[in-house]
Design an enzyme around this catalytic site. Structure first.
Site, PDB file in Angstrom:
ATOM      1  N   HIS A  66      38.392  36.693  31.967  1.00 17.13           N
ATOM      2  CA  HIS A  66      39.833  36.747  32.253  1.00 17.13           C
ATOM      3  C   HIS A  66      40.552  35.635  31.480  1.00 17.13           C
ATOM      4  O   HIS A  66      40.642  34.489  31.925  1.00 17.13           O
ATOM      5  CB  HIS A  66      40.101  36.598  33.755  1.00 17.13           C
ATOM      6  CG  HIS A  66      41.500  36.968  34.139  1.00 17.13           C
ATOM      7  ND1 HIS A  66      41.787  37.993  35.023  1.00 17.13           N
ATOM      8  CD2 HIS A  66      42.706  36.478  33.742  1.00 17.13           C
ATOM      9  CE1 HIS A  66      43.102  38.088  35.165  1.00 17.13           C
ATOM     10  NE2 HIS A  66      43.679  37.175  34.389  1.00 17.13           N
ATOM     11  N   HIS A  68      43.966  34.869  28.435  1.00 20.77           N
ATOM     12  CA  HIS A  68      45.176  35.326  27.733  1.00 20.77           C
ATOM     13  C   HIS A  68      45.258  34.519  26.436  1.00 20.77           C
ATOM     14  O   HIS A  68      45.823  33.425  26.406  1.00 20.77           O
ATOM     15  CB  HIS A  68      46.426  35.113  28.584  1.00 20.77           C
ATOM     16  CG  HIS A  68      46.415  35.849  29.885  1.00 20.77           C
ATOM     17  ND1 HIS A  68      46.799  37.175  29.988  1.00 20.77           N
ATOM     18  CD2 HIS A  68      46.050  35.454  31.134  1.00 20.77           C
ATOM     19  CE1 HIS A  68      46.679  37.561  31.249  1.00 20.77           C
ATOM     20  NE2 HIS A  68      46.224  36.546  31.958  1.00 20.77           N
ATOM     21  N   LYS A 191      44.546  47.174  32.282  1.00 22.36           N
ATOM     22  CA  LYS A 191      44.863  46.130  33.265  1.00 22.36           C
ATOM     23  C   LYS A 191      46.078  46.568  34.076  1.00 22.36           C
ATOM     24  O   LYS A 191      47.072  47.019  33.526  1.00 22.36           O
ATOM     25  CB  LYS A 191      45.163  44.816  32.527  1.00 22.36           C
ATOM     26  CG  LYS A 191      45.875  43.725  33.334  1.00 22.36           C
ATOM     27  CD  LYS A 191      44.921  42.883  34.132  1.00 22.36           C
ATOM     28  CE  LYS A 191      45.660  41.738  34.847  1.00 22.36           C
ATOM     29  NZ  LYS A 191      46.152  40.688  33.937  1.00 22.36           N
ATOM     30  N   HIS A 233      44.652  42.922  38.633  1.00 20.57           N
ATOM     31  CA  HIS A 233      45.179  41.702  39.237  1.00 20.57           C
ATOM     32  C   HIS A 233      45.515  42.087  40.673  1.00 20.57           C
ATOM     33  O   HIS A 233      46.383  42.925  40.908  1.00 20.57           O
ATOM     34  CB  HIS A 233      46.432  41.272  38.464  1.00 20.57           C
ATOM     35  CG  HIS A 233      47.337  40.348  39.207  1.00 20.57           C
ATOM     36  ND1 HIS A 233      47.496  39.019  38.876  1.00 20.57           N
ATOM     37  CD2 HIS A 233      48.160  40.557  40.278  1.00 20.57           C
ATOM     38  CE1 HIS A 233      48.359  38.461  39.703  1.00 20.57           C
ATOM     39  NE2 HIS A 233      48.772  39.375  40.555  1.00 20.57           N
ATOM     40  N   HIS A 253      41.201  37.658  40.709  1.00 18.66           N
ATOM     41  CA  HIS A 253      41.780  36.635  41.610  1.00 18.66           C
ATOM     42  C   HIS A 253      41.272  36.774  43.050  1.00 18.66           C
ATOM     43  O   HIS A 253      40.635  35.873  43.556  1.00 18.66           O
ATOM     44  CB  HIS A 253      43.312  36.616  41.570  1.00 18.66           C
ATOM     45  CG  HIS A 253      43.893  36.663  40.197  1.00 18.66           C
ATOM     46  ND1 HIS A 253      43.620  35.698  39.241  1.00 18.66           N
ATOM     47  CD2 HIS A 253      44.719  37.562  39.590  1.00 18.66           C
ATOM     48  CE1 HIS A 253      44.254  36.001  38.118  1.00 18.66           C
ATOM     49  NE2 HIS A 253      44.916  37.135  38.294  1.00 18.66           N
ATOM     50  N   ASP A 325      41.563  32.787  33.789  1.00 14.89           N
ATOM     51  CA  ASP A 325      43.004  32.907  33.536  1.00 14.89           C
ATOM     52  C   ASP A 325      43.455  31.901  32.477  1.00 14.89           C
ATOM     53  O   ASP A 325      44.591  31.431  32.498  1.00 14.89           O
ATOM     54  CB  ASP A 325      43.833  32.741  34.812  1.00 14.89           C
ATOM     55  CG  ASP A 325      45.011  33.716  34.887  1.00 14.89           C
ATOM     56  OD1 ASP A 325      45.251  34.434  33.899  1.00 14.89           O
ATOM     57  OD2 ASP A 325      45.697  33.759  35.925  1.00 14.89           O
TER      58      ASP A 325
END
Length: 422
Positions: A66, A68, A191, A233, A253, A325
């Protein structure tokens, strides 16, 4: 043909078994051709290049499920003053930092387009092998909709552009069309924001977004038509349950898990990607990164519940894959997540398996990466320290001495000459 032999280290193969003292590994082209004890190394007829582990640990390349890669959180005014194309050049550094942390594979969870992946695959820039989700599906007013009270949008990720479709959709047919647009743009995985989140202005982590019917059509379009996975998510219990019931592959999460959520995950074999580092980083970087007040407030509210939920899921036997994240925090700090996983009860070995074998399984790449086995891609990390006795030593990238991706050394810190040709 040259064979690369790594020796003189403790070999931790990612399967969770006993480490091999004085272990060794051999690489030919991009594949592993030997794993075992140094004394059992075969005699290679080809030229041999040696990498000395210097008594450290030899591990599989780490996997973060996970991230970005196109984002590192910055104050709004700095984002607004950054030219669009400059973001891609910044991402080159983010990817390099990811490699320097020993992360050789990632699943990008929004904001990275197919061109970035292609640039890495073709060797134009250094970065981890990746699966990309392009952009996340979100409801109007939900997590991912950056509308503010002023009527303006202030996005964390780059706005809609060719190759990056708008992810906002409402209703079954709108959802179907948006999934198809994301797949057309080159997504390897879909996603969805099934609930609200911490860093979104108009919702809360416990708010449920898409309906069960909308989630099911995402799985229908991705899994049943294209053979691709869907990740969600999902932070609030109702949204988590809807995602699992719809057939979604992994929960990202999982802040507010209840007993029914955990029972459903066990029943369906759903993966959990905790990202324990995310709310911690929101609070740590509040001033420096210009975290919004609403995000700080929600992070404070959720941080203990998050730890409790992941601990409960772990004790129940839910499959846990490491994810951070990254982008909320700096890229290259990914392995801090292992220490947090250890704090909720996982052993050092279990955190390593979650970051290698289980992470590869979560991505559907278990036949290629995740463990040190003959025939798999040679993604290998050599550390100065033994993570089984000093797990948090992995947080210092200076302890990640050598990184090999697909048989190519992409990082090598020299303490003394570590290889020779014979």
């Amino acid at each position: 043909m040259t064979v690369t032999v790594i020796k003189n280290g403790t070999l931790i193969d990612g399967n969770g078994g006993e480490p091999i003292l004085r272990g060794a590994l051999a690489i030919e082209d991009e594949k592993i051709v030997f794993v075992g004890k140094e004394e059992d190394l075969p005699n290679f007829s080809d030229e041999v290049r040696y990498l000395d582990a210097e008594g450290g640990a030899i591990l599989p390349g780490f996997i973060d499920t996970h991230v970005h890669l196109m984002l590192e959180f910055e104050p709004v005014e700095k984002r607004l003053a950054t030219p669009f194309s400059f973001n891609f050049y910044k991402a080159m550094n983010y990817m390099k930092n990811t490699i320097n942390a020993g992360i050789t594979s990632v699943r990008d969870c929004g904001g990275t387009d197919a061109g970035v992946k292609q640039a890495v695959e073709q060797g134009l820039v250094l970065g981890p092998r990746m699966q990309v989700s392009i952009t996340a599906l979100t409801t109007t007013g939900g997590h991912g909709d950056s509308y503010t009270a002023s009527g303006q949008t202030v996005k964390l990720l780059l706005d809609e552009y060719p190759g990056m479709p708008n992810g906002i959709c409402d209703g079954v047919e709108s959802v179907r069309k948006t999934v198809r647009e994301v797949l057309r743009a080159g997504a390897d995985v879909v996603k969805v924001h099934a609930t609200g989140g911490v860093l979104s202005p108009t919702d809360h982590p416990e708010f449920t977004q898409f309906s069960l019917e909308e989630l099911k059509v995402m799985v229908e379009e991705a899994k049943f038509r294209r053979g691709l996975k869907v990740m969600a998510h999902a932070q609030g219990a109702e949204g988590i349950k809807n995602a699992i019931k719809a057939g979604i592959h992994s929960i990202e999460h999982g802040i507010y898990l209840d007993d029914e959520c955990i029972e459903l995950m066990l029943k369906h074999g759903t993966y959990l990607v905790p990202t324990l580092l995310a709310p911690v980083s929101v609070l740590e970087l509040a001033a420096e990164a210009g975290m919004p007040e609403y995000g700080i407030k929600k992070a404070k509210e959720s941080i203990q519940a998050h730890k409790d939920s992941i601990a409960k899921a772990y004790r129940a036997g839910v499959k846990i894959a490491m994810g951070t994240d990254a982008g909320v925090m700096a890229h290259g700090t990914n392995l801090r997540e292992l220490g947090l996983m250890n704090e909720i009860g996982m052993t050092p070995m279990e955190t390593i398996v979650a970051t290698t074998k289980v992470a590869a399984e979560c991505m559907g790449w278990e036949d290629q990466v995740g463990t040190l086995e003959v025939g798999k891609l040679a993604d290998v990390v050599i550390t100065k320290t033994n993570p089984l006795t000093d797990l948090r030593s992995l947080e210092d990238n200076n302890n990640i001495r050598v990184v090999v991706k697909g048989g190519v050394v992409v990082k090598e810190l020299q303490s003394e000459p570590v290889h020779a040709t014979v």
